[in-house]
Design a protein around this motif. Structure first.
Motif, mmCIF file in Angstrom:
data_model
loop_
_atom_site.group_PDB
_atom_site.id
_atom_site.type_symbol
_atom_site.label_atom_id
_atom_site.label_comp_id
_atom_site.label_asym_id
_atom_site.label_seq_id
_atom_site.Cartn_x
_atom_site.Cartn_y
_atom_site.Cartn_z
ATOM 1 N N PHE B 31 0.811 -1.209 0.000
ATOM 2 C CA PHE B 31 0.000 0.000 0.000
ATOM 3 C C PHE B 31 0.853 1.271 0.000
ATOM 4 O O PHE B 31 0.379 2.359 0.310
ATOM 5 C CB PHE B 31 -0.964 -0.004 1.192
ATOM 6 N N ASN B 93 -10.279 -7.518 -1.053
ATOM 7 C CA ASN B 93 -8.972 -7.935 -1.564
ATOM 8 C C ASN B 93 -9.079 -9.242 -2.355
ATOM 9 O O ASN B 93 -8.365 -9.431 -3.337
ATOM 10 C CB ASN B 93 -7.968 -8.054 -0.408
ATOM 11 N N ASP B 98 -7.843 -3.302 -3.991
ATOM 12 C CA ASP B 98 -6.945 -2.994 -2.875
ATOM 13 C C ASP B 98 -7.750 -2.320 -1.780
ATOM 14 O O ASP B 98 -8.182 -1.175 -1.937
ATOM 15 C CB ASP B 98 -5.838 -2.031 -3.315
ATOM 16 N N ALA B 99 -7.957 -3.018 -0.681
ATOM 17 C CA ALA B 99 -8.826 -2.476 0.370
ATOM 18 C C ALA B 99 -8.115 -2.403 1.707
ATOM 19 O O ALA B 99 -7.276 -3.247 2.028
ATOM 20 C CB ALA B 99 -10.077 -3.337 0.513
ATOM 21 N N LEU B 100 -8.459 -1.388 2.449
ATOM 22 C CA LEU B 100 -7.981 -1.243 3.828
ATOM 23 C C LEU B 100 -9.196 -1.171 4.743
ATOM 24 O O LEU B 100 -10.318 -0.906 4.296
ATOM 25 C CB LEU B 100 -7.139 0.030 3.977
ATOM 26 N N THR B 273 -4.768 -8.555 5.639
ATOM 27 C CA THR B 273 -5.173 -7.225 5.172
ATOM 28 C C THR B 273 -4.789 -6.193 6.226
ATOM 29 O O THR B 273 -5.063 -6.399 7.405
ATOM 30 C CB THR B 273 -6.703 -7.176 4.949
ATOM 31 N N SER B 299 -7.948 6.023 3.234
ATOM 32 C CA SER B 299 -8.663 6.156 1.958
ATOM 33 C C SER B 299 -7.735 6.701 0.881
ATOM 34 O O SER B 299 -7.961 6.473 -0.303
ATOM 35 C CB SER B 299 -9.927 7.004 2.116
ATOM 36 N N SER B 302 -5.769 3.446 -0.549
ATOM 37 C CA SER B 302 -6.471 2.244 -1.017
ATOM 38 C C SER B 302 -7.512 2.564 -2.089
ATOM 39 O O SER B 302 -7.925 3.713 -2.258
ATOM 40 C CB SER B 302 -7.181 1.580 0.163
ATOM 41 N N GLU B 303 -7.969 1.532 -2.779
ATOM 42 C CA GLU B 303 -9.113 1.682 -3.680
ATOM 43 C C GLU B 303 -10.404 1.705 -2.887
ATOM 44 O O GLU B 303 -11.345 2.416 -3.207
ATOM 45 C CB GLU B 303 -9.184 0.502 -4.656
ATOM 46 N N LEU B 305 -11.882 1.752 1.164
ATOM 47 C CA LEU B 305 -11.719 1.773 2.614
ATOM 48 C C LEU B 305 -13.035 1.336 3.246
ATOM 49 O O LEU B 305 -14.087 1.926 2.967
ATOM 50 C CB LEU B 305 -11.347 3.171 3.111
#
Lengths: 570, 570
Positions: B31, B93, B98-100, B273, B299, B302-303, B305
């Motif tokens: 990230f 993910n 791409d997520a957080l 993650t 945010s 990532s793509e 959040l």
């Protein structure tokens, strides 16, 4: 120790910021520890993992030499015991001895009261000093939480039916806070009606005064910690039986909260000497030395361990000898007694409150008049059979005549070694002479012995400390003290060592009496058991367990820039 | 969420221990963060350094999609909002986004009350869950200390002459503790005579309820944090003028104590993650969402959040939309509303207290009777112009018929998407359908708008929330509320958003009323300014700011082995 901005030296914080620190894993590597042994807190602070502690204690039986640092009765400003400890550790390394340092960790709350940190000073500091003086690795916070978990479990037990028949006005576990907040000393809690429980008187003590702090500093591992927690007395029932932490089902949860705090913290000094900074009981209201586990690990890893006991020979050192060494089966090989020209002049003044400005002026006669305090501390330490070297911690305003008078007195009148220490201004280099004299002392034959046997009656033990160490004629018991002693004897708690709670401003129990007071009687007002710690606490005079803030709190002068730079902390 | 040991699944703690965790620096590397951006706390926890935060916020302007997780009115057991948040992040993910994740950090004290952690559960947890639920990186401890530093500076000011002419019975800054300790709710402090200061009534609140928690969670950097701290009102003087933290000279010291706590914590989920776990205001007594700084940083990195707001649409989500998004200039792109068969049956029961055992039995009719609660939450969220997807968090005892009834209802009756979520038992894989529906929703055109303008009168804002969100007919003002509103308007504090303090057990202010209560009036008893946070707090009903322990506290069942293994925590 606060910096002296008049001396032309940078402030402690400036010095601390100017030092290029190594990664803590690199700092400890020469002592047989590696990165996997450490739980990192950033790059410069770490805790030693439990398995590394066990391995260290099992591996080596050939302990290094143990040098204790204590002091004469200090002025309210402090005479530089921590700076001497840190500097001396550096000095040992400079003369080719592998040395480690062990000191207490600061309490957060008091940092906001009177200005001055507890991480050494000048070129003999432990780093990062601002972190160490603030949250550090969270040990004090863990202790506060664990203490207050016991408190709420106790009051909740009472509220939810009180199956143990706890006498509501015979609880023995106040609440704790790590903040100088005098209005919490005496409170009434549980107001607001039936839903909130039973109203009762209660109070807060400083976290450093909690029995849990003593427990943490005396436990030799997690199992011992849990056993000690379990047996702490929190109240008595209506029949006078002790109610313990275990009785209120809090042992496991409290130990969980203290698990990480039991692991010693490792940092580095301004010269890169590893320093264990762990546990912080005050020496006036508690036993006053860093954790036993840090001492044991550090002495197994080094040729020389320099460890510090709070305040004078009457407080931290007496407790180190009679309590800590007894529990830990340790023997100090030498003691250095930190004296200062300022403190000697303070004792040479015949006034209270002292004239602080006058302490700045050269006054050799006042220095000489102060010898009676120094001498009494030397004699006290000699009673334990340990060689004593006096360290004169030099301040910028001290004159050569003053310093030489002290050293001459020690060597000629007392027949012991003494050395000037300039570790504040010069780092380890400034303590080489002291280190060399301590090597000689430590290699001589120490005949260490505690001052009393634990199987003596409680009153005998208290009287031994009062007469032999404090110089009292005897002991008077007031308040509940006699009744306490009788009851503790009946309960079978009479075979524990004594932890005196006494002012540090005087060898006596009266803060205003300087020098080496004679013709006085120690007044004991209460005796209670710290069964987790394994000692009996005897209260004397008015020792505050929760200080207040002064008229101009240090907090009021602190600031922080948007980039995180702190000012006003030291 | 507590594990269900009857389901044959391992406990949360067992799952957590079985996961091979990566070094946190490796976890965040994809990230755009590296090891130098992190202040490590061991290998698996870290704080993001201030300069990394600044760089992240400056670098990117193209924020990712923001998905908010909220819930229907829960049973007292909780319906798995955190587990859904964590699982959903993992699911994104898994489908190549791409997520957080951003969630609140647990409060330590409540962990010892009712059993159950706050780190997700099953195969959708944040790790190391035991650390996160205990001391973690010390943020809660820092807040408690900072809060109580203000308290002691306030009482010390009063004691040392009270130059500001503070009205002793008009102080507005209680003390704080992170422990469920009901007897501290209402106290009398300052007893013991003149030395300890002025006796007065006082009380403790839970740290999570401190305005400092709100301040920390809304500050966008250190400078903003300091400015917010400075303007917090702690008392009024005899003329009714506000006295702030800055007036009592505590701004710098308090900000110093919070410096590290401002840095978001980063950990990893069971599937690796990265998760920001930072700040923990409760949503009933405070604004109920993790820190704005964590949301903003995450945010930008990532793509997608996935962030969580506490309790239902009436509490955390309302406050996220009306307060946090307004302050942070953020717009949620989609919301998922967590429902459970259990909670629907709970609302379908017409009894108080509920029959918890009956919730385990299949009862499709009871599920249907509970729809009125679910529907109201959906309508509430739609009022903010954001697409809503219902997530049915599946428990082991739920039957297919029950789950399908819910999904069918959402799609046919409400015209919105719904998906079963099995992230507890299956990790991210169990949330793929939900994630896909949320992608579709988030890529549609969100028309986000807060529900009121801040320049409306205070009563209008309160009434908007009461009628539009809670479903009340109107608002009645009791106690000091009307006077408070008049005074706050005179003081110029009327242009702030409202933070309602309301029970989470019901959409109404009466905990016993289930479903979507009608024909009732909201009762506001007090309104006070949180000028540091930037909102006005309106108290309704009896919302406890300091909970107590239950008859069988979770603490009583906790234990720890000599090797450090914890049991009974979850």
């Amino acid at each position: 120790m606060p910096s002296d901005s008049d001396s032309g030296m940078p402030t402690d914080y400036e010095i601390a910021q100017s030092v290029e620190k190594d990664h803590i894993a690199d700092v400890v590597e020469p002592f047989g520890l590696d990165g996997d042994d450490l739980e990192l807190f950033g790059e410069h602070k770490a805790k030693l993992k439990l398995d590394a502690i066990e391995r260290t204690l099992e591996e080596s039986e050939d302990d290094g030499k143990l040098v204790l640092v204590t002091g004469m009765t200090p002025t309210p400003l402090g005479e530089g015991k921590t700076v001497t400890t840190v500097g001396l550790g550096q000095a040992f390394n400079q003369i080719g001895k592998d040395a480690l340092i062990a000191i207490r960790e600061p309490s957060l709350g008091p940092v906001f009261g009177v200005k001055g940190g507890a991480a050494g000073g000048g070129y003999s500091q432990v780093l990062p000093m601002e972190d160490i003086n603030l949250h550090f690795t969270g040990d004090l916070h863990a202790l506060t939480s664990a203490h207050n978990l016991i408190s709420t479990m106790l009051d909740n037990h009472i509220k939810q039916g009180n199956d143990l028949d706890i006498a509501v006005n015979w609880t023995k576990w106040p609440r704790a806070i790590d903040m100088n907040d005098r209005v919490l000393r005496e409170t009434v809690i549980g107001l607001g009606g039936e839903v909130t429980g039973i109203p009762r008187e209660d109070g807060f003590i400083l976290t450093a005064a909690s029995e849990l702090m003593a427990v943490l500093c005396l436990a030799d591992g997690l199992e011992d910690l849990k056993n000690r927690v379990a047996r702490i007395i929190v109240a008595y029932d209506e029949d006078g039986n002790a109610v313990t932490v275990d009785d209120i089902d809090a042992t496991g949860a409290v130990t969980i909260l203290l698990r990480d705090a039991l692991q010693p913290n490792v940092v580095q000094t301004t010269e890169g000497t590893p320093a264990f900074v762990h546990g912080g009981p005050f020496a006036n209201i508690a036993h006053g030395t860093n954790s036993l586990i840090a001492d044991e690990v550090a002495s197994n890893l080094s040729e020389y361990l320099v460890t510090e006991a709070g305040f004078g020979s009457d407080l931290g050192a007496e407790k180190f000898m009679n309590i800590v060494c007894r529990f830990g089966d340790m023997e100090p090989d030498a003691v250095t007694l930190v004296a200062s020209v300022r403190a000697l002049k303070y004792h040479g003044q015949d006034m209270w409150p002292p004239d602080v400005d006058a302490l700045e002026e050269e006054d050799v006669d006042a220095v000489k008049r102060g010898f009676e305090n120094l001498d009494k501390h030397v004699r006290n330490l000699q009673k334990f059979g340990v060689p004593v070297v006096v360290s004169v911690n030099r301040f910028p305003q001290d004159t050569d005549a003053e310093v030489e008078t002290v050293i001459e007195h020690c060597e000629s009148d007392l027949g012991i070694q003494a050395a000037e220490s300039n570790v504040f201004s010069d780092g380890g280099e400034g303590g080489v002479e002291l280190a060399e004299e301590l090597v000689e002392a430590a290699e001589s034959d120490s005949q260490f012995e505690p001052l009393y046997d634990t199987d003596q009656p409680i009153t005998d033990k208290i009287e031994t400390i009062a007469t032999e160490i404090y110089g009292a004629d005897g002991v008077e018991y007031h308040g509940s003290a006699e009744e306490d002693i009788e009851r503790l004897t009946d309960l079978g708690f009479d075979d524990m060592p004594i932890c005196m709670s006494k002012t540090f401003h005087s060898l006596s129990d009266d803060a205003s009496r300087k020098g080496a007071p004679e013709d006085w009687t120690l007044e004991v007002t209460e005796v209670y058991p710290s069964t987790g710690a394994g000692f009996l606490v005897a209260l004397t005079g008015d020792v505050l367990t929760l200080p207040g803030l002064p008229e101009e709190p240090a907090a009021a002068g602190m600031d922080i820039d948007p980039d995180g730079t702190i000012s006003g902390l030291f």
